[in-house]
Design a protein around this motif. Structure first.
Motif, mmCIF file in Angstrom:
data_model
loop_
_atom_site.group_PDB
_atom_site.id
_atom_site.type_symbol
_atom_site.label_atom_id
_atom_site.label_comp_id
_atom_site.label_asym_id
_atom_site.label_seq_id
_atom_site.Cartn_x
_atom_site.Cartn_y
_atom_site.Cartn_z
ATOM 1 N N GLN A 288 18.897 -98.033 -52.813
ATOM 2 C CA GLN A 288 20.314 -98.223 -53.119
ATOM 3 C C GLN A 288 20.811 -99.526 -52.511
ATOM 4 O OE1 GLN A 288 22.940 -95.147 -51.739
ATOM 5 N NE2 GLN A 288 24.737 -96.060 -52.662
ATOM 6 N N GLN A 289 20.392 -99.828 -51.286
ATOM 7 C CA GLN A 289 20.781 -101.083 -50.640
ATOM 8 C C GLN A 289 20.202 -102.269 -51.395
ATOM 9 O OE1 GLN A 289 19.446 -100.459 -46.635
ATOM 10 N NE2 GLN A 289 21.401 -99.601 -45.974
ATOM 11 N N SER A 290 18.978 -102.146 -51.866
ATOM 12 C CA SER A 290 18.365 -103.214 -52.653
ATOM 13 C C SER A 290 19.114 -103.419 -53.957
ATOM 14 C CB SER A 290 16.896 -102.893 -52.947
ATOM 15 O OG SER A 290 16.155 -102.818 -51.758
ATOM 16 N N ALA A 291 19.518 -102.334 -54.600
ATOM 17 C CA ALA A 291 20.275 -102.426 -55.842
ATOM 18 C C ALA A 291 21.630 -103.078 -55.596
ATOM 19 C CB ALA A 291 20.444 -101.047 -56.463
ATOM 20 N N GLU A 292 22.282 -102.714 -54.485
ATOM 21 C CA GLU A 292 23.577 -103.309 -54.163
ATOM 22 C C GLU A 292 23.435 -104.799 -53.882
ATOM 23 O OE1 GLU A 292 25.271 -101.030 -50.976
ATOM 24 O OE2 GLU A 292 25.615 -99.289 -52.255
ATOM 25 N N LEU A 293 22.387 -105.183 -53.162
ATOM 26 C CA LEU A 293 22.139 -106.598 -52.893
ATOM 27 C C LEU A 293 21.890 -107.341 -54.199
ATOM 28 C CD1 LEU A 293 21.672 -109.004 -51.040
ATOM 29 C CD2 LEU A 293 19.287 -108.265 -50.817
ATOM 30 N N GLY A 294 21.117 -106.742 -55.086
ATOM 31 C CA GLY A 294 20.870 -107.349 -56.394
ATOM 32 C C GLY A 294 22.158 -107.526 -57.179
ATOM 33 N N ASP A 295 23.048 -106.518 -57.111
ATOM 34 C CA ASP A 295 24.339 -106.605 -57.791
ATOM 35 C C ASP A 295 25.192 -107.738 -57.229
ATOM 36 O OD1 ASP A 295 23.637 -104.451 -59.374
ATOM 37 O OD2 ASP A 295 24.814 -102.994 -58.218
ATOM 38 N N VAL A 296 25.211 -107.873 -55.906
ATOM 39 C CA VAL A 296 25.993 -108.935 -55.274
ATOM 40 C C VAL A 296 25.449 -110.306 -55.675
ATOM 41 C CG1 VAL A 296 26.558 -110.003 -53.049
ATOM 42 C CG2 VAL A 296 26.793 -107.535 -53.342
ATOM 43 N N LEU A 297 24.130 -110.451 -55.644
ATOM 44 C CA LEU A 297 23.527 -111.728 -56.028
ATOM 45 C C LEU A 297 23.798 -112.053 -57.496
ATOM 46 C CD1 LEU A 297 20.134 -111.467 -54.105
ATOM 47 C CD2 LEU A 297 22.164 -112.809 -53.491
ATOM 48 N N GLN A 298 23.753 -111.038 -58.355
ATOM 49 C CA GLN A 298 24.040 -111.257 -59.776
ATOM 50 C C GLN A 298 25.495 -111.665 -59.967
ATOM 51 O OE1 GLN A 298 21.926 -111.227 -62.516
ATOM 52 N NE2 GLN A 298 23.734 -112.094 -63.486
ATOM 53 N N GLN A 299 26.411 -111.025 -59.247
ATOM 54 C CA GLN A 299 27.827 -111.376 -59.354
ATOM 55 C C GLN A 299 28.054 -112.804 -58.882
ATOM 56 O OE1 GLN A 299 30.602 -109.033 -57.050
ATOM 57 N NE2 GLN A 299 32.268 -109.529 -58.425
ATOM 58 N N GLU A 300 27.407 -113.201 -57.803
ATOM 59 C CA GLU A 300 27.546 -114.573 -57.314
ATOM 60 C C GLU A 300 27.024 -115.565 -58.344
ATOM 61 O OE1 GLU A 300 25.772 -115.058 -53.471
ATOM 62 O OE2 GLU A 300 27.225 -113.729 -52.499
ATOM 63 N N ALA A 301 25.898 -115.239 -58.966
ATOM 64 C CA ALA A 301 25.343 -116.113 -60.005
ATOM 65 C C ALA A 301 26.294 -116.202 -61.192
ATOM 66 C CB ALA A 301 23.975 -115.607 -60.440
ATOM 67 N N ASP A 302 26.889 -115.094 -61.579
ATOM 68 C CA ASP A 302 27.842 -115.087 -62.690
ATOM 69 C C ASP A 302 29.068 -115.940 -62.361
ATOM 70 O OD1 ASP A 302 26.163 -113.421 -64.103
ATOM 71 O OD2 ASP A 302 27.312 -111.594 -63.672
ATOM 72 N N LEU A 303 29.580 -115.810 -61.132
ATOM 73 C CA LEU A 303 30.739 -116.599 -60.725
ATOM 74 C C LEU A 303 30.399 -118.084 -60.697
ATOM 75 C CD1 LEU A 303 32.194 -114.341 -57.890
ATOM 76 C CD2 LEU A 303 33.189 -114.750 -60.145
ATOM 77 N N THR A 304 29.222 -118.423 -60.212
ATOM 78 C CA THR A 304 28.777 -119.811 -60.176
ATOM 79 C C THR A 304 28.654 -120.377 -61.581
ATOM 80 O OG1 THR A 304 27.587 -119.390 -58.113
ATOM 81 C CG2 THR A 304 26.964 -121.355 -59.337
#
Length: 82
Positions: free
Chosen positions: A4-20
């Motif tokens: 779950q922590q890995s999935a959350e980290l992946g979600d955060v990284l994906q959101q950062e990439a989307d914002l960038t």
């Protein structure tokens, strides 16, 4: 727990990439009603909905006993932020 922590980290990284990449953050509130004929069926149905929401990059919150407040917050103040 670790997955779950890995999935959350992946979600955060994906959101950062989307914002960038120039994509904005969108806030939408929706209500999902899940019913079943047995408690076990309800648990399975809720798990399926939560899994589908995760795959769609949506956040879910259970509103047990708070349906009236959720309806008032999500449906009544049309065109107003929650």
């Amino acid at each position: 727990m670790k997955s779950q922590q890995s999935a959350e980290l992946g979600d955060v990284l994906q959101q950062e990439a989307d914002l960038t990449a120039g994509h904005g953050v969108l806030r939408v509130t929706g209500l999902i009603t899940v019913t079943a004929s047995t408690p076990e069926g309800l648990d399975a149905s809720v798990a399926a909905v939560e899994q589908a929401a995760i795959q769609a990059s949506c956040e879910t919150r259970r509103l047990v006993g708070q349906q009236a407040q959720a309806f008032a917050a999500a449906a009544l103040p049309v065109c107003r932020t929650v």
